[in-house]
Each structure stands twice: as structure tokens, then as C-alpha cells.
Write a protein that holds these residues in place. Structure first.
Motif, mmCIF file in Angstrom:
data_model
loop_
_atom_site.group_PDB
_atom_site.id
_atom_site.type_symbol
_atom_site.label_atom_id
_atom_site.label_comp_id
_atom_site.label_asym_id
_atom_site.label_seq_id
_atom_site.Cartn_x
_atom_site.Cartn_y
_atom_site.Cartn_z
ATOM 1 N N ILE A 10 0.847 -1.200 0.000
ATOM 2 C CA ILE A 10 0.000 0.000 0.000
ATOM 3 C C ILE A 10 0.881 1.248 0.000
ATOM 4 C CG2 ILE A 10 -1.798 1.282 1.219
ATOM 5 C CD1 ILE A 10 -2.748 -1.385 2.403
ATOM 6 N N PRO A 104 -10.203 0.006 4.264
ATOM 7 C CA PRO A 104 -9.611 -0.672 5.423
ATOM 8 C C PRO A 104 -8.142 -0.292 5.623
ATOM 9 C CG PRO A 104 -9.785 -2.179 3.578
ATOM 10 C CD PRO A 104 -10.345 -0.887 3.110
ATOM 11 N N SER B 71 -22.634 2.328 6.418
ATOM 12 C CA SER B 71 -21.281 2.105 5.899
ATOM 13 C C SER B 71 -20.206 2.484 6.922
ATOM 14 C CB SER B 71 -21.083 2.865 4.588
ATOM 15 O OG SER B 71 -21.403 4.218 4.762
ATOM 16 N N LEU B 73 -19.647 5.445 8.417
ATOM 17 C CA LEU B 73 -19.151 6.826 8.447
ATOM 18 C C LEU B 73 -19.704 7.598 9.631
ATOM 19 C CD1 LEU B 73 -19.417 7.862 4.681
ATOM 20 C CD2 LEU B 73 -17.355 7.390 5.983
ATOM 21 N N ARG B 91 -15.850 0.208 12.147
ATOM 22 C CA ARG B 91 -15.031 0.272 10.932
ATOM 23 C C ARG B 91 -13.898 -0.764 10.955
ATOM 24 N NH1 ARG B 91 -12.716 4.858 11.184
ATOM 25 N NH2 ARG B 91 -11.777 4.582 9.159
ATOM 26 N N PRO B 93 -11.545 -3.601 9.616
ATOM 27 C CA PRO B 93 -11.099 -3.907 8.249
ATOM 28 C C PRO B 93 -11.892 -5.057 7.612
ATOM 29 C CG PRO B 93 -9.207 -3.537 9.655
ATOM 30 C CD PRO B 93 -10.421 -3.519 10.552
ATOM 31 N N LEU B 96 -15.023 -3.443 6.305
ATOM 32 C CA LEU B 96 -14.804 -2.499 5.195
ATOM 33 C C LEU B 96 -14.393 -3.216 3.907
ATOM 34 C CD1 LEU B 96 -12.981 0.339 7.164
ATOM 35 C CD2 LEU B 96 -15.334 0.352 6.351
ATOM 36 N N LYS B 97 -13.754 -4.393 4.065
ATOM 37 C CA LYS B 97 -13.332 -5.139 2.882
ATOM 38 C C LYS B 97 -14.505 -5.766 2.139
ATOM 39 C CE LYS B 97 -8.635 -6.390 4.131
ATOM 40 N NZ LYS B 97 -7.747 -7.490 4.504
ATOM 41 N N ILE B 99 -17.679 -4.177 1.878
ATOM 42 C CA ILE B 99 -18.713 -3.221 1.465
ATOM 43 C C ILE B 99 -18.137 -2.186 0.497
ATOM 44 C CG2 ILE B 99 -19.908 -3.413 3.694
ATOM 45 C CD1 ILE B 99 -18.857 -0.288 3.914
ATOM 46 N N ASN B 122 -6.365 0.539 -4.953
ATOM 47 C CA ASN B 122 -7.467 -0.165 -4.292
ATOM 48 C C ASN B 122 -7.162 -1.655 -4.154
ATOM 49 O OD1 ASN B 122 -8.798 2.192 -4.074
ATOM 50 N ND2 ASN B 122 -10.538 1.646 -5.347
ATOM 51 N N ALA B 124 -4.280 -2.941 -3.621
ATOM 52 C CA ALA B 124 -3.386 -3.094 -2.468
ATOM 53 C C ALA B 124 -4.148 -2.863 -1.161
ATOM 54 C CB ALA B 124 -2.219 -2.122 -2.588
ATOM 55 N N ILE B 125 -4.960 -1.807 -1.120
ATOM 56 C CA ILE B 125 -5.665 -1.470 0.123
ATOM 57 C C ILE B 125 -6.672 -2.554 0.506
ATOM 58 C CG2 ILE B 125 -7.387 0.123 1.099
ATOM 59 C CD1 ILE B 125 -5.836 2.423 -0.107
ATOM 60 N N PHE B 126 -7.386 -3.074 -0.485
ATOM 61 C CA PHE B 126 -8.404 -4.091 -0.188
ATOM 62 C C PHE B 126 -7.835 -5.508 -0.227
ATOM 63 C CE2 PHE B 126 -11.069 -0.451 -1.173
ATOM 64 C CZ PHE B 126 -12.028 -0.534 -0.181
ATOM 65 N N ASP B 127 -6.512 -5.584 -0.422
ATOM 66 C CA ASP B 127 -5.828 -6.870 -0.336
ATOM 67 C C ASP B 127 -6.394 -7.890 -1.325
ATOM 68 O OD1 ASP B 127 -3.978 -8.564 0.676
ATOM 69 O OD2 ASP B 127 -5.013 -8.986 2.554
#
Lengths: 270, 327
Positions: A10, A104, B71, B73, B91, B93, B96-97, B99, B122, B124-127
């Protein structure tokens, strides 16, 4: 995936995105960098003139050391640029924070990684500017291997200190939108106690004492001093320790504020 | 299987309030008044896996506030909410992964670089594993007919193209729950249809649960069997779209084409809402509709007669109007 590997990926992606952004506006960025050296060049000319006129050091700095101080200043100042506290209002109003919060990944990491990426083109663009200033002002540097190594570590430490405290400051926006005056006061204190205006040794002793207990000089004067003063390895290690302390204190301030701030968040602006 | 569950969910905002003028401004410096605004008031509903639900209400009804609580927020003021077994405001992870929240006219992609670079971020962030990412991105680009547009900086794209990119960016991690807030706002009719088809297709292929807010009834009619209507933060209706018409529409629309001129006004049969030559459109009370139709056929030379429920837009407007009266 291994969490560390994921973090690395990331950080890599965000840094790459920042570099791409910088290259997208390379000309504008270059002009911005050139514009930014006006401030130190004014200081440099004033103080080298004074030192030359006196024929001796001023506040422990010779004319050549002043030149070195303000040349390194230009890089440290660029390294210190991070997400501005003023940006939080925009972030909240435009709904940009909503996007960050549904990912996340903590938004603090997003900012750290992104601005770290920005530093790579900054350093590359700084090199020719530094070369021109060196040619023009004949600075005197101290470039032993451990000083150079220490400098490269401390400029990142400086970046992290400022990022944490700018973040903690920006989070005030969650309580009140009239934050401009608070930010201005903070920046004024930072200007005085960081060594940005002049090296702290030119200030009265009490200012120098107070500065030791504040984060500012560790994010500004300390990295500069490493290359422009005959420091000892012990001083370098002590300074690195102070940097680490201020990074951790900043992180703690962010952590404590963030949890409360996010509960207050009203997610306006879509 | 229940995916989304809300119980007595409420959100109250505390907003500063003062009169206009200098005097009020000075007074507010010393004594600030606050007003409590109930954006969402004790709403409860459940949504099962794979459902596509339309979430309707006029501006300020509390739709977006609810979506933001779902969601993660916003923290609810009271009540309970669970999405995929998680409390959204934490929140986590893992939550969040699974939705995605897509908001029309809100750009979450980096403006200055090609969307493809934002998609990689995205990933990378959402794996998302590389193989799955390659497959998904190829599929989404094809479905959205994006081609080489993904290589252009986002700022150079049209609104419709940007919205398509937003969808792709939001779906890279194949969310199990999709919150769509006015996803087709500002788009032309063709683009609206394309996005609707895309959402329907995504739901069919992945069995994702979708909660959609839209002011375009065409979106709702095309995608949602079930609708939830809220007004002034309160739940007014939860059920089939067709049931909404049955329940809230007190009238029927009768279209009648005459083979010979009537020589008289048709106002005695019902409210004439449109007339073109010998073609009339009448609005009549639902209970009177069969009798009126029979009278028209008996009294006049009728070439054609149709009887319909009023357009869904009219019914919704009526629901909101009723909600307003009762609020």
C-alpha cells in the motif's frame, strides 16, 4: 497476505501515486520549488553579509556555515511539507474523508505514504538548485559518512514529527470550523522555535532552552545542524532519540484525538 | 440470511442556531443556541442476502444519513445496526473489505492520474490477490465498455465516464454489500440505463446485497422489487414496489379514445388530466374505476379504453405529500 507485506504494498502504491502526480505537474512543481527558495536566499544574503562585515562568526555561524545552513534549509523545508491542517476543512466539506473512511486503511497512513512519495521527486528536483546555491555562496559542510547517514535518517524523522503534529492540529477542525487563528498561532510559534527564521543560537538563551522542550527544532534545525556544524556522534544519537520521542508523542496525540473526532464526524458533503 | 439489520436506529444532529443580523451575531458569541435535528428517527428494517432494495424519500428525508450509518461513516445516536454481522461504526477492516459506498457526483479516484493507477491502489488497500484483480478488472472494463479510457487522467473524462470508473474502483474487491447513493445523478438517459444494467448484472453474478437511493424512478423500477420509503427520518413504507402503488394510490388512470366526437365534456366521468383530439386521460377514484369504465363504454362510441395505475413518480409524490401532512 502477511500484514507487513500488505502495508509495504500500500505504501508503495500510494508513494507511486504521489510521484505520478508530481510528474503530472512537473513544471508547476519546479516553479513552486524555485519560489520556495526565495525565503532562505533572503535570510542567507542577510546573515552572510552580517558575518562577513563582522569578520567573525555570528551566533557560532561563519558566513560559509550560514550559506550551508540555508542551502540545507531548502531541502529540510521541502521534506517538512505534509498534509496541511487547513486541508481538513476541505477534506470534510468535499466528502473526501468519506472515501478514506470506507477503506480498510487508516487515513494517517494514506497521508504519510503519499507525502513520503512526494519527497522522491522533491529531492531529485532539489539537487540542481542546491548545486547552483553551492556554486554561488561557497558553503562549508561537514560530510563525514555518519553525518551524511544521520542527515538522511533525520530528514525523514523531521517529516514524521511534523506529519503527526500537523495531523493532531488539523483534527481540531472536527470541533470547530473557525480554526484559522489557532493554526496561525501554531505556525508563528513554530517559526520562532524551529530555527526556520534564523539558527536558534542567535536567539536569547531562554528561547533556546524552551526550544529544547518543543518539537519544532527537532523537525527543522536539528537535521540541518548535522551537516553544517562539527557535531559529535553522541549529539546525533541524542537528537535521534528526541525525534523518536516527538514522533511517538505526536502519534499518541493523534490517536487520542482521532477516536473522539471520528465520533463527532457528521460526514457532511456527500 | 439477513445481511443488513437496523433496529430503532436514530441519528440526531446538534446544530448551532441564531437569528440573522449583527446583534444576534454578537449575542451568539456569549450564548450559543443549539437545535437538535432528528435526521433519522427509530427506523427498523432487515435486508436479506442478494436483495436489491430501493431506499426512497425526498431531499432531507434521512436516506444518505442512514447509508452513512450503514457504511460506518456515522455513529448512530441510538438504536442498533448490523451489516454482515459487524457493527459498522467500528469500521473493522474485515467489514470495510466487504462493502462499498458509491456516491453520485463524488469523485473518490485521484483526479490527476489515470484511473488504472487508482485501481491498483485499491487492489493493495483491499488486499485483492493479483489473479483475482486481473480477472475482475478485465471483466469490469469490458462490462462498462471502458477500453483505453482507464489510461486517461480522470480529470479528462466526462461525468458519465468518471461515474463508470467510480463503479469499477468500488467493485474491485467484489463487495458483498453495495450502498449506492444517487449513482445516476446528472447522467444522460443512455448512461443511466447502462449503469442500471451493470448493477443488475453485478447483483445477478455475485448475489451482492444492494441498497440504492435514487430520485430517478426508472432506476428503482428497473432494479428494485422492494422499496423502503422514509420521510422526515421516519419509515413510511417497506414492501413491494407494486404494493406501494396499491397502498398509496387512491386513483386509477383511464385512457379512452373515442371513435366519434363526444360532443360533451368528459368531466362528469372523472378528472380530465389530458386531452388530445378524441383521446382523453381521466383520473378517477380507485373504487369507482370499474363503474366509470362501464359508463364510458355504455354512453360513448369508444374505440379504445385502457385502465392503469398512475405512474410510480406520481405515487411517490403522493406518499411524500401524505408524509408531510402527517409529520
Amino acid at each position: 497476505m502477511n500484514p507487513l507485506k500488505r502495508f509495504w504494498q500500500i505504501y508503495q502504491s500510494l508513494a507511486q501515486m504521489a510521484i505520478l502526480n508530481q510528474f503530472q505537474y512537473r513544471v508547476a512543481h519546479y516553479f513552486y520549488t524555485i519560489g520556495m527558495i526565495t525565503e532562505p536566499v533572503v535570510y542567507l544574503v542577510v546573515w552572510t553579509t552580517i558575518a562577513n562585515a563582522r569578520g567573525s562568526a555570528v551566533g557560532g555561524y561563519t558566513a560559509a556555515q550560514f550559506a550551508a545552513y540555508y542551502i540545507i534549509w531548502t531541502l529540510v523545508r521541502s521534506m517538512n511539507i505534509t498534509f496541511t491542517p487547513y486541508g481538513w476543512e476541505w477534506r470534510i466539506r468535499q466528502g473526501a474523508l468519506n472515501g478514506m473512511l470506507t477503506r480498510p486503511f487508516h487515513p494517517l497512513h494514506e497521508d504519510v505514504a503519499y507525502f513520503m512519495g512526494m519527497k522522491i521527486p522533491t529531492i531529485i528536483m532539489w539537487l540542481p538548485i542546491a548545486a547552483v546555491l553551492t556554486w554561488a555562496f561557497k558553503p562549508e559542510f561537514y560530510l563525514s559518512w555518519w553525518q551524511v547517514l544521520g542527515f538522511f535518517i533525520t530528514i525523514w524523522g523531521a517529516f514524521l514529527i511534523r506529519t503527526m503534529w500537523m495531523w493532531a492540529l488539523g483534527l481540531i477542525t472536527f470541533w470547530t470550523t473557525r480554526v484559522g487563528a489557532i493554526f496561525e498561532m501554531y505556525f508563528m510559534i513554530e517559526l520562532l522555535f524551529s530555527g526556520r527564521l534564523v539558527p536558534l543560537s542567535l536567539f536569547p538563551p531562554w528561547v533556546q532552552t524552551v526550544a529544547i522542550y518543543l518539537p519544532f527544532q527537532w523537525a527543522f534545525q536539528f537535521p540541518i545542524e548535522i551537516l553544517v556544524k562539527p557535531i559529535t556522534p553522541q549529539y546525533l544519537l541524542w537528537g535521534l532519540g528526541m525525534q523518536l520521542l516527538w514522533i511517538l508523542l505526536g502519534l499518541l496525540a493523534v490517536r487520542l484525538t482521532w477516536n473522539t473526532a471520528i465520533r463527532r464526524y457528521s460526514a457532511v458533503g456527500g | 440470511m439477513t445481511i443488513i439489520s437496523l433496529q430503532q436506529l436514530s441519528k440526531t444532529y446538534r446544530v448551532p442556531e441564531r437569528e440573522a443580523g449583527l446583534k444576534a451575531s454578537v449575542v451568539s458569541l456569549f450564548k450559543r443556541k443549539y437545535k437538535e435535528v432528528k435526521a433519522v428517527e427509530q427506523i427498523s428494517f432487515e435486508i436479506k442476502s442478494g436483495e436489491v432494495v430501493g431506499f426512497l424519500g425526498p431531499n432531507g428525508a434521512g436516506k444518505t444519513t442512514t447509508l452513512k450509518m450503514l457504511s460506518g461513516l456515522l455513529h448512530p445516536s441510538s438504536g442498533a445496526v448490523q451489516v454482515l454481522g459487524h457493527t459498522p461504526s467500528k469500521r473493522e477492516p474485515a467489514f470495510l473489505k466487504q462493502i462499498a459506498l458509491v456516491m453520485g457526483n463524488r469523485n473518490q479516484l485521484n483526479w490527476d492520474i489515470p484511473a488504472l493507477d487508482s485501481f491498483k491502489l485499491n487492489q493493495a488497500i483491499f488486499d485483492v490477490p493479483a489473479e483475482q484483480y486481473d480477472k475482475t478488472i478485465k471483466e469490469l472494463i469490458e462490462l462498462m465498455e471502458l477500453g483505453d479510457l482507464v489510461k486517461k487522467p480522470v480529470r479528462n473524462l466526462s461525468l458519465g465516464e468518471r461515474m463508470k470508473m467510480e463503479f469499477v474502483g468500488a467493485l474491485i474487491h467484489r463487495p458483498r454489500v453495495l450502498f449506492l447513493d444517487e449513482p445516476t445523478i446528472g447522467l444522460d438517459v443512455t448512461m443511466q440505463r447502462r449503469l442500471r444494467d451493470f448493477v443488475a448484472d453485478y447483483n445477478k453474478r455475485t448475489d451482492a446485497t444492494i441498497l440504492l437511493t435514487s430520485h430517478y424512478m426508472a432506476d428503482v423500477e428497473a432494479l428494485c422489487k422492494r422499496v423502503i420509503v422514509i420521510h422526515h427520518g421516519k419509515l413510511l413504507y417497506d414492501g413491494d414496489l407494486s404494493g406501494l402503488v396499491t397502498r398509496f394510490s387512491a386513483s386509477k388512470t383511464i385512457g379512452v379514445t373515442l371513435s366519434q366526437p363526444a360532443g360533451q365534456s368528459l368531466a362528469s366521468y372523472g378528472e380530465v388530466i389530458a386531452q388530445a383530439d378524441d383521446k382523453f386521460t381521466l383520473r378517477v377514484a380507485k373504487s369507482d374505476a370499474p363503474k366509470v369504465a362501464a359508463r364510458l363504454l355504455t354512453d360513448l362510441q369508444v374505440a379504445d379504453l385502457t385502465m392503469e395505475d398512475p405512474p410510480i413518480e406520481d405515487v411517490i409524490a403522493q406518499v411524500f405529500a401524505q408524509g408531510k401532512e402527517s409529520a
